[in-house]
Each structure stands twice: as structure tokens, then as C-alpha cells.
Design a protein around this motif. Structure first.
Motif, PDB file in Angstrom:
ATOM      1  N   GLN A 186       3.890  -8.111   1.689  1.00 39.11           N
ATOM      2  CA  GLN A 186       3.804  -6.920   0.849  1.00 39.11           C
ATOM      3  C   GLN A 186       2.585  -6.080   1.222  1.00 39.11           C
ATOM      4  O   GLN A 186       2.642  -4.854   1.211  1.00 39.11           O
ATOM      5  CB  GLN A 186       3.790  -7.293  -0.623  1.00 39.11           C
ATOM      6  CG  GLN A 186       5.150  -7.809  -1.080  1.00 39.11           C
ATOM      7  CD  GLN A 186       5.201  -8.096  -2.557  1.00 39.11           C
ATOM      8  OE1 GLN A 186       4.175  -8.168  -3.235  1.00 39.11           O
ATOM      9  NE2 GLN A 186       6.404  -8.277  -3.069  1.00 39.11           N
ATOM     10  N   ARG A 187       1.480  -6.720   1.577  1.00 35.24           N
ATOM     11  CA  ARG A 187       0.314  -5.968   2.053  1.00 35.24           C
ATOM     12  C   ARG A 187       0.641  -5.282   3.374  1.00 35.24           C
ATOM     13  O   ARG A 187       0.235  -4.156   3.629  1.00 35.24           O
ATOM     14  CB  ARG A 187      -0.902  -6.879   2.215  1.00 35.24           C
ATOM     15  CG  ARG A 187      -2.138  -6.079   2.619  1.00 35.24           C
ATOM     16  CD  ARG A 187      -3.382  -6.915   2.760  1.00 35.24           C
ATOM     17  NE  ARG A 187      -3.615  -7.692   1.561  1.00 35.24           N
ATOM     18  CZ  ARG A 187      -4.331  -8.816   1.530  1.00 35.24           C
ATOM     19  NH1 ARG A 187      -4.841  -9.298   2.640  1.00 35.24           N
ATOM     20  NH2 ARG A 187      -4.505  -9.455   0.408  1.00 35.24           N
TER      21      ARG A 187
ATOM     22  N   LYS B 268      -3.671  -2.162  -7.962  1.00 34.69           N
ATOM     23  CA  LYS B 268      -2.256  -1.846  -7.718  1.00 34.69           C
ATOM     24  C   LYS B 268      -1.572  -1.773  -9.073  1.00 34.69           C
ATOM     25  O   LYS B 268      -1.105  -2.767  -9.598  1.00 34.69           O
ATOM     26  CB  LYS B 268      -1.590  -2.905  -6.826  1.00 34.69           C
ATOM     27  CG  LYS B 268      -2.350  -3.283  -5.564  1.00 34.69           C
ATOM     28  CD  LYS B 268      -2.691  -2.087  -4.721  1.00 34.69           C
ATOM     29  CE  LYS B 268      -3.411  -2.480  -3.471  1.00 34.69           C
ATOM     30  NZ  LYS B 268      -4.833  -2.493  -3.531  1.00 34.69           N
ATOM     31  N   GLU B 269      -1.540  -0.583  -9.651  1.00 34.65           N
ATOM     32  CA  GLU B 269      -1.017  -0.457 -11.003  1.00 34.65           C
ATOM     33  C   GLU B 269       0.458  -0.043 -11.058  1.00 34.65           C
ATOM     34  O   GLU B 269       1.062  -0.043 -12.103  1.00 34.65           O
ATOM     35  CB  GLU B 269      -1.865   0.525 -11.828  1.00 34.65           C
ATOM     36  CG  GLU B 269      -1.904   1.948 -11.299  1.00 34.65           C
ATOM     37  CD  GLU B 269      -2.974   2.174 -10.246  1.00 34.65           C
ATOM     38  OE1 GLU B 269      -2.850   3.172  -9.534  1.00 34.65           O
ATOM     39  OE2 GLU B 269      -3.888   1.365 -10.126  1.00 34.65           O
ATOM     40  N   ARG B 270       1.042   0.308  -9.928  1.00 29.37           N
ATOM     41  CA  ARG B 270       2.443   0.722  -9.897  1.00 29.37           C
ATOM     42  C   ARG B 270       3.223  -0.202  -8.973  1.00 29.37           C
ATOM     43  O   ARG B 270       2.698  -0.689  -7.983  1.00 29.37           O
ATOM     44  CB  ARG B 270       2.566   2.163  -9.380  1.00 29.37           C
ATOM     45  CG  ARG B 270       1.858   3.227 -10.192  1.00 29.37           C
ATOM     46  CD  ARG B 270       2.456   3.445 -11.577  1.00 29.37           C
ATOM     47  NE  ARG B 270       3.857   3.759 -11.546  1.00 29.37           N
ATOM     48  CZ  ARG B 270       4.360   4.979 -11.587  1.00 29.37           C
ATOM     49  NH1 ARG B 270       3.569   6.015 -11.662  1.00 29.37           N
ATOM     50  NH2 ARG B 270       5.661   5.152 -11.557  1.00 29.37           N
ATOM     51  N   SER B 271       4.484  -0.407  -9.310  1.00 33.40           N
ATOM     52  CA  SER B 271       5.343  -1.194  -8.437  1.00 33.40           C
ATOM     53  C   SER B 271       6.616  -0.406  -8.164  1.00 33.40           C
ATOM     54  O   SER B 271       6.973   0.501  -8.922  1.00 33.40           O
ATOM     55  CB  SER B 271       5.676  -2.552  -9.056  1.00 33.40           C
ATOM     56  OG  SER B 271       6.458  -2.366 -10.218  1.00 33.40           O
TER      57      SER B 271
ATOM     58  N   ARG C  42       2.538  -2.225   2.555  1.00 35.48           N
ATOM     59  CA  ARG C  42       1.623  -1.231   1.985  1.00 35.48           C
ATOM     60  C   ARG C  42       0.802  -0.557   3.077  1.00 35.48           C
ATOM     61  O   ARG C  42       0.624   0.667   3.087  1.00 35.48           O
ATOM     62  CB  ARG C  42       0.703  -1.932   0.969  1.00 35.48           C
ATOM     63  CG  ARG C  42       0.503  -1.162  -0.274  1.00 35.48           C
ATOM     64  CD  ARG C  42      -0.330  -1.823  -1.366  1.00 35.48           C
ATOM     65  NE  ARG C  42      -1.023  -3.053  -1.100  1.00 35.48           N
ATOM     66  CZ  ARG C  42      -0.591  -4.257  -1.512  1.00 35.48           C
ATOM     67  NH1 ARG C  42       0.536  -4.391  -2.156  1.00 35.48           N
ATOM     68  NH2 ARG C  42      -1.311  -5.332  -1.266  1.00 35.48           N
TER      69      ARG C  42
ATOM     70  N   GLU D  57       0.692   3.358   4.056  1.00 37.29           N
ATOM     71  CA  GLU D  57      -0.567   4.109   4.098  1.00 37.29           C
ATOM     72  C   GLU D  57      -0.765   4.773   5.454  1.00 37.29           C
ATOM     73  O   GLU D  57      -1.204   5.924   5.537  1.00 37.29           O
ATOM     74  CB  GLU D  57      -1.748   3.185   3.788  1.00 37.29           C
ATOM     75  CG  GLU D  57      -1.807   2.771   2.339  1.00 37.29           C
ATOM     76  CD  GLU D  57      -2.876   1.722   2.069  1.00 37.29           C
ATOM     77  OE1 GLU D  57      -3.555   1.271   3.025  1.00 37.29           O
ATOM     78  OE2 GLU D  57      -3.017   1.349   0.903  1.00 37.29           O
TER      79      GLU D  57
ATOM     80  N   GLU E  22      -8.671  -4.421   0.434  1.00 33.53           N
ATOM     81  CA  GLU E  22      -8.031  -3.538  -0.529  1.00 33.53           C
ATOM     82  C   GLU E  22      -8.807  -3.606  -1.834  1.00 33.53           C
ATOM     83  O   GLU E  22      -8.847  -4.651  -2.474  1.00 33.53           O
ATOM     84  CB  GLU E  22      -6.580  -3.956  -0.745  1.00 33.53           C
ATOM     85  CG  GLU E  22      -5.730  -3.808   0.483  1.00 33.53           C
ATOM     86  CD  GLU E  22      -4.267  -4.103   0.205  1.00 33.53           C
ATOM     87  OE1 GLU E  22      -3.935  -4.626  -0.876  1.00 33.53           O
ATOM     88  OE2 GLU E  22      -3.461  -3.797   1.080  1.00 33.53           O
TER      89      GLU E  22
ATOM     90  N   GLN F  30      -8.618  -0.845  -4.271  1.00 31.48           N
ATOM     91  CA  GLN F  30      -7.964  -0.123  -5.350  1.00 31.48           C
ATOM     92  C   GLN F  30      -6.994  -1.032  -6.097  1.00 31.48           C
ATOM     93  O   GLN F  30      -6.262  -1.802  -5.483  1.00 31.48           O
ATOM     94  CB  GLN F  30      -7.196   1.075  -4.807  1.00 31.48           C
ATOM     95  CG  GLN F  30      -8.092   2.204  -4.346  1.00 31.48           C
ATOM     96  CD  GLN F  30      -7.270   3.417  -3.943  1.00 31.48           C
ATOM     97  OE1 GLN F  30      -6.329   3.294  -3.186  1.00 31.48           O
ATOM     98  NE2 GLN F  30      -7.645   4.556  -4.472  1.00 31.48           N
TER      99      GLN F  30
END
Length: 85
Positions: free
Chosen positions: A69-70, A41-44, A73, A77, A37, A39
Motif C-alpha cells: 500500500q505504501r 493518512k486520514e482518507r481511504s 501511495r 505521489e 511518511e 503526514q
């Protein structure tokens, strides 16, 4: 008969092996793909789940060898970009 991959304990050993080995001589059938990964992770988000569902997710993540959590994600995706998974 193909050779077994050696156990490499440092990045330097791995780099030297890759630089000098002919990988066609080795049995690579036991390897599994790994996704990295990159990118940020700027949002939660906050999500409410039942305890049994969360425990099932954590167990599947453990079997996959990744943090839960990955795992979530990656499932998301895959749901929105099924051709890229």
C-alpha cells in the motif's frame, strides 16, 4: 581504501557511531535513500484491480522492501508530483 560500515544492532549504537565517526572514511555507495511518511493518512479509497496487476504491485513492493500500500501511495505521489520524487 574506504572502511566498511559496522553492523549496528541498537539505536544507541547507531547514535554513538554517528556522533563519533567521520563518515568520509566509510564507503556509503551501497546505501539507498529512504523516505519517511510523516503526514497522517486520514482518507481511504477503494480500488478494483486485476489479480495479475495486484500481484505485480506486491512483488515490486517486496523488491523495494516496503508494504504494497505504501508502494501504491508512492507511485501516486510520483505521478502527481514528479519533481518531488
Amino acid at each position: 581504501m574506504k572502511k566498511k560500515l559496522p553492523i549496528l544492532t541498537t539505536d544507541k549504537e547507531a547514535e554513538d557511531f554517528i556522533d563519533n565517526a567521520d563518515l568520509t572514511d566509510y564507503d556509503l555507495s551501497g546505501l539507498t535513500p529512504v523516505r519517511f511518511e510523516f503526514q497522517p493518512k486520514e482518507r481511504s479509497i477503494t480500488m478494483r484491480l486485476s489479480e495479475p496487476l495486484l500481484e505485480a504491485i506486491k512483488e515490486e513492493a517486496r523488491h523495494s522492501g516496503i508494504p504494497y500500500q505504501r508502494f501504491i501511495r508512492q507511485a501516486l505521489e510520483k505521478a502527481v508530483h514528479p519533481k518531488n520524487s
